[in-house]
Design a protein around this motif. Structure first.
Motif, PDB file in Angstrom:
ATOM      1  N   PHE A 109      -0.715  -0.117 -10.299  1.00  0.00           N
ATOM      2  CA  PHE A 109      -0.566   1.293 -10.628  1.00  0.00           C
ATOM      3  C   PHE A 109      -1.741   2.105 -10.073  1.00  0.00           C
ATOM      4  CE2 PHE A 109       2.011  -0.001 -14.593  1.00  0.00           C
ATOM      5  CZ  PHE A 109       3.204   0.131 -13.899  1.00  0.00           C
ATOM      6  N   THR A 110      -2.943   1.510 -10.113  1.00  0.00           N
ATOM      7  CA  THR A 110      -4.107   2.215  -9.595  1.00  0.00           C
ATOM      8  C   THR A 110      -3.979   2.479  -8.102  1.00  0.00           C
ATOM      9  OG1 THR A 110      -5.567   1.252 -11.267  1.00  0.00           O
ATOM     10  CG2 THR A 110      -6.616   2.083  -9.280  1.00  0.00           C
ATOM     11  N   LEU A 111      -3.540   1.472  -7.363  1.00  0.00           N
ATOM     12  CA  LEU A 111      -3.357   1.659  -5.928  1.00  0.00           C
ATOM     13  C   LEU A 111      -2.287   2.704  -5.636  1.00  0.00           C
ATOM     14  CD1 LEU A 111      -3.587  -1.933  -4.441  1.00  0.00           C
ATOM     15  CD2 LEU A 111      -5.142  -0.032  -4.056  1.00  0.00           C
ATOM     16  N   ALA A 112      -1.173   2.635  -6.365  1.00  0.00           N
ATOM     17  CA  ALA A 112      -0.080   3.569  -6.125  1.00  0.00           C
ATOM     18  C   ALA A 112      -0.494   5.009  -6.451  1.00  0.00           C
ATOM     19  CB  ALA A 112       1.138   3.160  -6.952  1.00  0.00           C
ATOM     20  N   VAL A 113      -1.085   5.206  -7.637  1.00  0.00           N
ATOM     21  CA  VAL A 113      -1.498   6.548  -8.033  1.00  0.00           C
ATOM     22  C   VAL A 113      -2.658   7.030  -7.167  1.00  0.00           C
ATOM     23  CG1 VAL A 113      -2.418   7.940  -9.931  1.00  0.00           C
ATOM     24  CG2 VAL A 113      -0.689   6.200 -10.391  1.00  0.00           C
ATOM     25  N   GLY A 114      -3.600   6.128  -6.863  1.00  0.00           N
ATOM     26  CA  GLY A 114      -4.745   6.503  -6.035  1.00  0.00           C
ATOM     27  C   GLY A 114      -4.336   6.932  -4.645  1.00  0.00           C
ATOM     28  N   SER A 115      -3.324   6.290  -4.094  1.00  0.00           N
ATOM     29  CA  SER A 115      -2.862   6.669  -2.770  1.00  0.00           C
ATOM     30  C   SER A 115      -2.303   8.086  -2.765  1.00  0.00           C
ATOM     31  CB  SER A 115      -1.779   5.689  -2.292  1.00  0.00           C
ATOM     32  OG  SER A 115      -2.302   4.391  -2.161  1.00  0.00           O
ATOM     33  N   VAL A 116      -1.667   8.475  -3.875  1.00  0.00           N
ATOM     34  CA  VAL A 116      -1.121   9.827  -3.970  1.00  0.00           C
ATOM     35  C   VAL A 116      -2.239  10.850  -4.199  1.00  0.00           C
ATOM     36  CG1 VAL A 116       0.378  11.332  -5.332  1.00  0.00           C
ATOM     37  CG2 VAL A 116       1.106   9.011  -4.799  1.00  0.00           C
ATOM     38  N   VAL A 117      -3.133  10.557  -5.143  1.00  0.00           N
ATOM     39  CA  VAL A 117      -4.176  11.519  -5.506  1.00  0.00           C
ATOM     40  C   VAL A 117      -5.169  11.730  -4.366  1.00  0.00           C
ATOM     41  CG1 VAL A 117      -6.151  11.910  -7.051  1.00  0.00           C
ATOM     42  CG2 VAL A 117      -3.967  11.130  -7.978  1.00  0.00           C
ATOM     43  N   PHE A 118      -5.602  10.632  -3.703  1.00  0.00           N
ATOM     44  CA  PHE A 118      -6.595  10.749  -2.643  1.00  0.00           C
ATOM     45  C   PHE A 118      -5.968  10.954  -1.258  1.00  0.00           C
ATOM     46  CE2 PHE A 118      -9.132   8.740  -5.949  1.00  0.00           C
ATOM     47  CZ  PHE A 118     -10.326   9.443  -5.834  1.00  0.00           C
ATOM     48  N   ARG A 119      -4.635  10.876  -1.209  1.00  0.00           N
ATOM     49  CA  ARG A 119      -3.902  11.111   0.047  1.00  0.00           C
ATOM     50  C   ARG A 119      -4.385  10.198   1.174  1.00  0.00           C
ATOM     51  NH1 ARG A 119      -4.596  17.664  -0.131  1.00  0.00           N
ATOM     52  NH2 ARG A 119      -3.978  17.916  -2.314  1.00  0.00           N
ATOM     53  N   ARG A 120      -4.818   9.031   0.801  1.00  0.00           N
ATOM     54  CA  ARG A 120      -5.247   8.035   1.781  1.00  0.00           C
ATOM     55  C   ARG A 120      -4.794   6.669   1.286  1.00  0.00           C
ATOM     56  NH1 ARG A 120      -9.863  10.939   0.595  1.00  0.00           N
ATOM     57  NH2 ARG A 120     -10.547  12.416   2.184  1.00  0.00           N
ATOM     58  N   ARG A 121      -4.182   5.914   2.156  1.00  0.00           N
ATOM     59  CA  ARG A 121      -3.712   4.595   1.755  1.00  0.00           C
ATOM     60  C   ARG A 121      -4.783   3.544   2.005  1.00  0.00           C
ATOM     61  NH1 ARG A 121       2.535   4.047   3.914  1.00  0.00           N
ATOM     62  NH2 ARG A 121       3.412   5.773   2.683  1.00  0.00           N
ATOM     63  N   PRO A 122      -5.024   2.663   1.037  1.00  0.00           N
ATOM     64  CA  PRO A 122      -5.887   1.500   1.312  1.00  0.00           C
ATOM     65  C   PRO A 122      -5.248   0.655   2.406  1.00  0.00           C
ATOM     66  CG  PRO A 122      -5.476   1.754  -1.039  1.00  0.00           C
ATOM     67  CD  PRO A 122      -4.543   2.685  -0.343  1.00  0.00           C
ATOM     68  N   ASP A 123      -6.044  -0.057   3.164  1.00  0.00           N
ATOM     69  CA  ASP A 123      -5.482  -0.860   4.242  1.00  0.00           C
ATOM     70  C   ASP A 123      -4.708  -2.057   3.682  1.00  0.00           C
ATOM     71  OD1 ASP A 123      -7.388  -2.691   3.438  1.00  0.00           O
ATOM     72  OD2 ASP A 123      -8.772  -2.237   5.066  1.00  0.00           O
ATOM     73  N   GLY A 124      -3.972  -2.718   4.584  1.00  0.00           N
ATOM     74  CA  GLY A 124      -3.129  -3.824   4.158  1.00  0.00           C
ATOM     75  C   GLY A 124      -3.896  -4.953   3.513  1.00  0.00           C
ATOM     76  N   ARG A 125      -5.122  -5.193   3.993  1.00  0.00           N
ATOM     77  CA  ARG A 125      -5.919  -6.276   3.435  1.00  0.00           C
ATOM     78  C   ARG A 125      -6.267  -6.001   1.972  1.00  0.00           C
ATOM     79  NH1 ARG A 125     -11.023  -8.937   6.666  1.00  0.00           N
ATOM     80  NH2 ARG A 125     -11.207 -10.828   5.395  1.00  0.00           N
TER      81      ARG A 125
END
Length: 327
Positions: A109-125
């Motif tokens: 959930f943190t990754l999903a919500v964080g990607s929306v809020v910070f408008r940057r996706r963590p890399d695949g690794r």
């Protein structure tokens, strides 16, 4: 009743993850504001004395005062309160050994919500590392299958369980003091995790007395100790957010909370885990957790790229927070 417990626990995980992301963004905004002020002061005080480091404690108080006025921080605080209510509801109808491990869903959930809020996706690794951490924990807990025990703990058990948890928190904070960056964020995140697990155990003790009536719950020390432990966990959480990226603090926070809760469930409420042949999948789960931790340590986003700058700031208006060098 199990379905209700699972639903409430997952909603609590989503609420808590959203709170973490929003408060991390508020911390980043505050860091950028301080850097802008520091840059302006340096430009207007050429030749002045270099000092002011001695006021670090006053600076921390001022930072919290500024955070209290930031909408993202206030929204995060509200979601933390909602998460606590959802968690209390889950603990009222389910066991500590079921509720707290389900909160490991907070990682994704943190990754999903964080990607929306910070408008940057963590890399695949980074995604793979988080998946290994969460999957390893899920495998371990499914194989261990913690069983429910007593609704309340014996007074003597609190001396062992509560004292051990408090000692662990003090040790982690002491070790974290001389460190910086991702290491400090991880250690403070783990200290916060132990504190949150203790808070959950105290809350379980309090709601376990509801069967004797509201007076039994409100008249017992565990309810008020829950508030004190929760405040300590909250302050440690803010320190973790200010020290480094979510990718450094969140795994220690979420996994530490779940694993500590299993231990406290065994010590306090006589909850047990399966051994024998189940040791093999449990060991695989632990290995996945270790692999995920190693992968996360080497992921590019652990340096603070994806959640270290405010996406609402124009590219040229403020410098990005520099990456923390790996140790």
């Amino acid at each position: 009743m199990t379905a209700v417990t699972v639903l409430l626990a997952l909603l609590a995980a989503l609420s808590n993850a959203s709170a973490s992301v929003l408060q991390r963004r508020a911390a980043v905004q505050e860091q950028e504001r301080e850097r802008e002020q520091a840059g302006g002061a340096a430009g207007g005080a050429v030749g002045g004395a270099v000092g002011g480091v001695a006021g670090a404690e006053r600076s921390a108080v001022r930072r919290y005062a500024h955070l209290l006025r930031r909408p993202y921080w206030l929204a995060g605080a509200g979601l933390l309160a909602l998460s606590s209510l959802l968690q209390a509801g889950a603990l009222a109808v389910g066991s500590l050994s079921l509720v707290q491990p389900l909160l490991a869903a907070e990682l994704l959930f943190t990754l999903a919500v964080g990607s929306v809020v910070f408008r940057r996706r963590p890399d695949g690794r980074t995604w793979l590392a988080f998946a290994a951490l969460g999957g390893g924990l899920a495998l371990f807990l499914l194989a261990a299958a913690p069983s429910p025990g007593r609704p309340t703990a014996r007074p003597g058990d609190w001396l062992l369980g509560g004292g051990g948890a408090l000692g662990t928190v003090v040790l982690l904070v002491t070790v974290a003091r001389p460190t910086r960056g991702a290491s400090r964020a991880a250690l403070l995140g783990l200290a916060s995790a132990v504190s949150f697990a203790l808070t959950a155990a105290l809350l379980k003790e309090a709601v376990g007395r509801l069967g004797q009536g509201p007076a039994a719950m409100f008249g017992h020390w565990s309810l008020y100790a829950t508030g004190a432990a929760g405040l300590v966990a909250f302050l440690l959480l803010q320190g973790a957010f200010g020290a480094g990226s979510l990718t450094a603090s969140q795994p220690a926070l979420t996994l530490g909370d779940a694993l500590t809760s299993v231990v406290l469930g065994w010590v306090l409420f006589a909850e047990s885990i399966r051994l024998g042949l189940n040791l093999l999948p449990e060991a695989i789960g632990v290995a996945l957790i270790g692999a995920g931790s190693i992968g996360l340590a080497h992921a590019s986003s652990v340096g603070g790229e994806w959640d270290a700058t405010d996406p609402g700031t124009s590219p040229g208006s403020a410098p990005a927070v520099p990456r923390t060098p790996r140790r």
